[in-house]
Scaffold this motif. Structure first.
Motif, PDB file in Angstrom:
ATOM      1  N   UNK A 280      29.238  45.117  69.219  1.00 56.73           N
ATOM      2  CA  UNK A 280      28.588  45.167  70.536  1.00 56.73           C
ATOM      3  C   UNK A 280      29.598  44.986  71.669  1.00 56.73           C
ATOM      4  N   UNK A 281      30.527  44.034  71.483  1.00 58.34           N
ATOM      5  CA  UNK A 281      31.556  43.812  72.508  1.00 58.34           C
ATOM      6  C   UNK A 281      32.429  45.055  72.638  1.00 58.34           C
ATOM      7  N   UNK A 282      32.860  45.605  71.512  1.00 61.09           N
ATOM      8  CA  UNK A 282      33.705  46.808  71.549  1.00 61.09           C
ATOM      9  C   UNK A 282      32.975  47.991  72.179  1.00 61.09           C
ATOM     10  N   UNK A 283      31.663  48.056  71.993  1.00 59.07           N
ATOM     11  CA  UNK A 283      30.882  49.141  72.611  1.00 59.07           C
ATOM     12  C   UNK A 283      30.903  49.027  74.136  1.00 59.07           C
ATOM     13  N   UNK A 284      30.726  47.776  74.650  1.00 54.70           N
ATOM     14  CA  UNK A 284      30.797  47.579  76.099  1.00 54.70           C
ATOM     15  C   UNK A 284      32.182  47.950  76.629  1.00 54.70           C
ATOM     16  N   UNK A 285      33.229  47.606  75.892  1.00 54.55           N
ATOM     17  CA  UNK A 285      34.593  47.929  76.325  1.00 54.55           C
ATOM     18  C   UNK A 285      34.814  49.440  76.338  1.00 54.55           C
ATOM     19  N   UNK A 286      34.264  50.143  75.356  1.00 55.59           N
ATOM     20  CA  UNK A 286      34.449  51.595  75.272  1.00 55.59           C
ATOM     21  C   UNK A 286      33.749  52.325  76.413  1.00 55.59           C
ATOM     22  N   UNK A 287      32.511  51.930  76.714  1.00 50.07           N
ATOM     23  CA  UNK A 287      31.762  52.651  77.756  1.00 50.07           C
ATOM     24  C   UNK A 287      32.238  52.282  79.160  1.00 50.07           C
ATOM     25  N   UNK A 288      32.940  51.162  79.289  1.00 52.05           N
ATOM     26  CA  UNK A 288      33.404  50.747  80.624  1.00 52.05           C
ATOM     27  C   UNK A 288      34.602  51.563  81.092  1.00 52.05           C
ATOM     28  N   UNK A 289      35.357  52.119  80.127  1.00 51.52           N
ATOM     29  CA  UNK A 289      36.541  52.888  80.502  1.00 51.52           C
ATOM     30  C   UNK A 289      37.643  52.020  81.088  1.00 51.52           C
TER      31      UNK A 289
END
Length: 317
Positions: A280-289
């Motif tokens: 979940x944390x990595x997903x937020x980091x990926x979509x934030x750019x």
């Protein structure tokens, strides 16, 4: 000689007569004895039968008593289990109340139906309370943990963190000051309106997980903006309706239904491996750019809500 013979015959006749009489007497006694014995046996059989019936009745009564005792015991066990369950539920309820304490001047109205398709601002409008002027939070544990790892809190002083998707019109920006204190502002822009929630609070370091991870404790927090009020402001040369909501987005227990402040957060330090972070944390980091997040590691601080996994990134100019 003749006298002797006569005497012998007389004795023989006498013995024969007595023997027959004795035989008759013995046969009569035997018949009587047999009758008595038969009557005695019948009485014994009747007595044995009665005793057998009495024993069966006693056995039935004993079994009945055992069943009754068993039922009573089961009933007592059920009552004890219910009592234990009730006690456990009460403890859970008390624990929950101790973990999250909200203070409202007025009770919340019924919430409208939730929709995952709505923006944070629209969900906030659906779930906000009416006639509410503030929301406050105090952690039930009043122990002062500010003395834990003071150098870490000192390093955070002056740093800004942002929680956003990198696209869309919403974000929550948090700014740290000294000793774990912070101020924060959530904004969600629409075409002609904006939802705003301003709040502040104080963190302390609860514990150290490892060299790149710490658990933060939210000791207190307050919504400082006037909740459930509206005003028109000129923003960027355009009149916008400003709606003040009770949603400290990124800090809530549940952004859709429960806007209470979450009590525990995680702080990840720079150079933490992404393999040590949740999906979940990595997903937020990926979509934030975020440019300071590389394939294998991050080069910035991260602050994560342990309940919703909402992830704040350090804002580096």
């Amino acid at each position: 000689m003749k006298k002797k013979i006569s005497l012998v015959f007389a004795l023989a006749f006498l013995l024969s007569s007595c023997g027959g009489s004795m035989v008759k007497v013995n046969q009569s006694e035997i018949a009587q004895n047999e009758a008595k014995l038969e009557e005695k046996n019948k009485k014994k059989e009747i007595k044995d039968l009665e005793e057998s019936n009495d024993k069966k009745d006693e056995d039935k009564k004993e079994k009945s008593k055992k069943k009754t005792k068993k039922k009573i015991k089961l009933s007592d066990d059920d009552s004890e289990k219910k009592s234990k369950n009730k006690s456990s539920e009460e403890k859970k309820s008390e624990k929950k109340e101790n973990e999250i304490k909200r203070v409202y001047p007025d009770d919340k109205d019924d919430k409208k139906e939730e929709s995952k398709n709505l923006s944070p601002a629209q969900n906030s409008e659906n779930s906000s309370s009416k006639n509410q002027s503030y929301l406050s939070f105090r952690n039930s544990d009043t122990s002062d943990k500010s003395s834990n790892y003071p150098e870490l809190l000192k390093d955070l002083s002056g740093k800004k963190f942002v929680f956003s998707s990198g696209a869309g019109g919403w974000q929550t920006v948090l700014t740290f000051s000294d000793n774990g204190y912070f101020t924060a502002k959530y904004e969600d822009y629409d075409f002609d309106s904006v939802a705003i929630c301003e709040f502040n609070g104080k963190f302390s370091v609860d514990s150290k997980v490892n060299d790149t991870a710490y658990i933060f404790r939210l000791d207190k927090a307050d919504i400082t903006s006037p909740v459930n009020t509206e005003e028109v402001k000129n923003i960027g040369g355009k009149n916008m309706t400003v709606r003040y909501v009770d949603l400290p987005y990124g800090f809530a227990v549940n952004n859709d239904s429960d806007h209470s402040f979450q009590g525990k957060f995680s702080l990840y330090l720079p150079l933490r491996k992404r393999s040590e972070m949740s999906a979940e944390v990595n997903e937020w980091l990926d979509i934030s750019g975020e440019k300071n997040v590389e394939k294998d590691i991050t080069r910035i601080y991260l602050l994560i809500n342990n309940k919703t996994i909402d992830t704040f990134r350090e804002k580096v100019n």
